[in-house]
Enzyme design. Structure first.
Site, PDB file in Angstrom:
ATOM      1  CG  ASP A  80     -97.204   9.350 -91.728  1.00  0.00           C
ATOM      2  OD1 ASP A  80     -97.514   9.245 -90.526  1.00  0.00           O
ATOM      3  OD2 ASP A  80     -96.036   9.167 -92.135  1.00  0.00           O
ATOM      4  CD  GLU A 144     -93.866   6.374 -87.388  1.00  0.00           C
ATOM      5  OE1 GLU A 144     -93.087   5.715 -86.670  1.00  0.00           O
ATOM      6  OE2 GLU A 144     -94.398   5.897 -88.423  1.00  0.00           O
TER       7      GLU A 144
HETATM    8 ZN   LIG Z   1     -96.774   3.360 -87.240  1.00  0.00          ZN
END
Ligand SMILES: [Zn+2]
Length: 434
Positions: A80, A144
């Site tokens: 992501d 994340e």
């Molecule tokens: Zn990163």
């Protein structure tokens, strides 16, 4: 050994394809990117699983088993990204365009580049018939950039047996730092904690047309702001800045003097090193009256506070009091996350050092910590013996060129650095698992 030019080409092509999947988080939408990586590693002989906490946002766990007895090494990354405003960019942020020797696009540094280099290295090794003593894991997470609730945190909690490992290579450092004739590659072994808080001052409301009829809580923020503008808490030494200062040829026993000396040589180095040496206080948001003609009875100031790994609220509070004094304010902590660390001298550091010495003779490695946050934190917390480092080596683009592009406009990575990093991962896999 996979041939260098071929490894570079493979990493570059994989990165371009990854950038073309828009995985801006939120919403993330990592499915298509993860399927491509799944396909690549499965075809090379890895046992692969896509594990989803929520529909459309899988995490990839790929495993290459060996026949010998050995540790489990995990190459980790996230697919992501943060958002990108195309209006600020000179290319389409999701083009993956190849221009001026670089691959351009959101995620080119953070961190589809490292994911591509790790997957290209792992797949090339497996295709050649190489098998680890122990196991090689590749774990690519979702989510994340907003903290890992559906990614690393969930995996470590719900699928601990599938992602448990002894050593992990993740994001966090690796760009070359030139200082005083030295060339140093950072290895991120720790992350600072986050102790954001709100300061509140009290007064008495009244009509703003008669200033002294009330007691203005807002002006009571002024000395607090001034104090944080004038100084930061006193510096304190810990293993990571000690390693970094030593590698830069600065004397760690007197951190204040070391920072001054760094500033004399290269102020940019001082700006980056100083936050590793203790608690930092950065006021970012203030609020008082809701009406322009009412003297505020209460004012508040939000402060972003980062604390060295392993230290908690009490330590933060002592350093806050050192700067602000004890009177005239009250405090509420809004976030309390203790940072964690891995030891510095380990077989993984040895393998990384060995690669640097061979790939860039004369250069050295240094441990460092990150003022921010990565998925490594979840692994260290879930598996206390797991050694988790951040390392994506770059030398075409140094630390000061790369840093502003991360989460910024025109994010890009030199093709030469993609090959350089993939070579590092091949070396580390062979060194750790042969
Ligand atoms: Zn990163």
């Amino acid at each position: 050994m996979p041939e260098a030019a071929q490894l570079e080409r493979r990493t570059t092509e994989l990165l371009q394809r990854l950038i073309r999947f828009n995985t801006v988080n939120p919403p993330g939408d990592e499915q298509a990117a993860q399927e491509l990586l799944h396909e690549t590693l499965a075809a090379a002989g890895f046992e692969c699983e896509l594990l989803s906490a929520v529909e459309g946002r899988p995490n990839l766990v790929a495993r290459l088993r060996g026949d010998g007895d050995g540790p489990t090494l995990c190459l980790c990354g996230h697919v992501d990204t943060v958002l990108a405003d195309p209006g600020d960019w000179s290319v389409d942020p999701w083009s993956g365009e190849l221009k001026d020797g670089c691959v351009w696009g959101r995620g080119a540094l953070d961190m589809k580049s490292q994911v591509a280099a790790e997957v290209a290295a792992a797949a090339s090794l497996a295709e050649e018939g190489w098998r680890p003593a122990g196991e090689l894991l590749v774990v690519i997470t979702a989510d994340e950039e907003v903290g890992g609730e559906y990614g690393a945190q969930w995996l470590c909690d719900q699928h601990a047996d599938k992602v448990r490992c002894d050593f992990m290579v993740n994001e966090g450092a690796g760009e070359i730092l030139h200082f005083n004739g030295r060339r140093v590659y950072g290895v991120c072994v720790a992350e600072k904690g986050v102790f954001r808080f709100t300061l509140t001052t009290e007064g008495r409301a009244g009509h703003a047309s008669i200033p002294r009829i009330g007691d203005n809580a807002l002006t009571k923020l002024a000395p607090l702001l001034q104090a944080m503008r004038d100084r930061q808490p006193s510096l304190e030494l810990s293993p990571e800045p000690e390693s970094l200062l030593t590698a830069l040829g600065l004397d760690p026993s007197d951190p204040e003097a070391a920072v001054r000396e760094a500033a004399d040589t290269d102020p940019r180095v001082a700006v980056l090193v100083e936050p590793l040496l203790g608690v930092t206080l950065t006021p970012t948001m203030a609020h008082a009256s809701d009406k322009i003609n009412v003297i505020p009875a209460q004012a508040s100031l939000k402060v972003d506070c980062r604390v060295p790994p392993g230290l908690g609220r009490e330590h933060a509070l002592a350093k806050i009091t050192e700067v602000l004094g004890e009177d005239g304010w009250s405090i509420d902590f809004n976030e309390e996350v203790v940072g964690n660390r891995s030891p510095i001298e380990t077989p993984l550091m040895g393998a990384i050092r060995g690669w640097v010495e061979q790939a860039d003779p004369g250069a050295t490695v240094a441990a460092t910590s990150l003022p921010g946050f990565t998925d490594s934190r979840w692994w260290r917390e879930a598996f206390p013996d797991c050694v988790a480092y951040g390392f994506f080596p770059q030398r075409e683009m140094d630390l000061f060129e790369a840093a502003p592009l991360v989460h910024g406009a025109d994010e890009r990575v030199p093709v030469a650095d993609l090959g350089f990093a993939a070579d590092a991962y091949v070396h580390v896999c062979k060194e750790m698992l042969s």
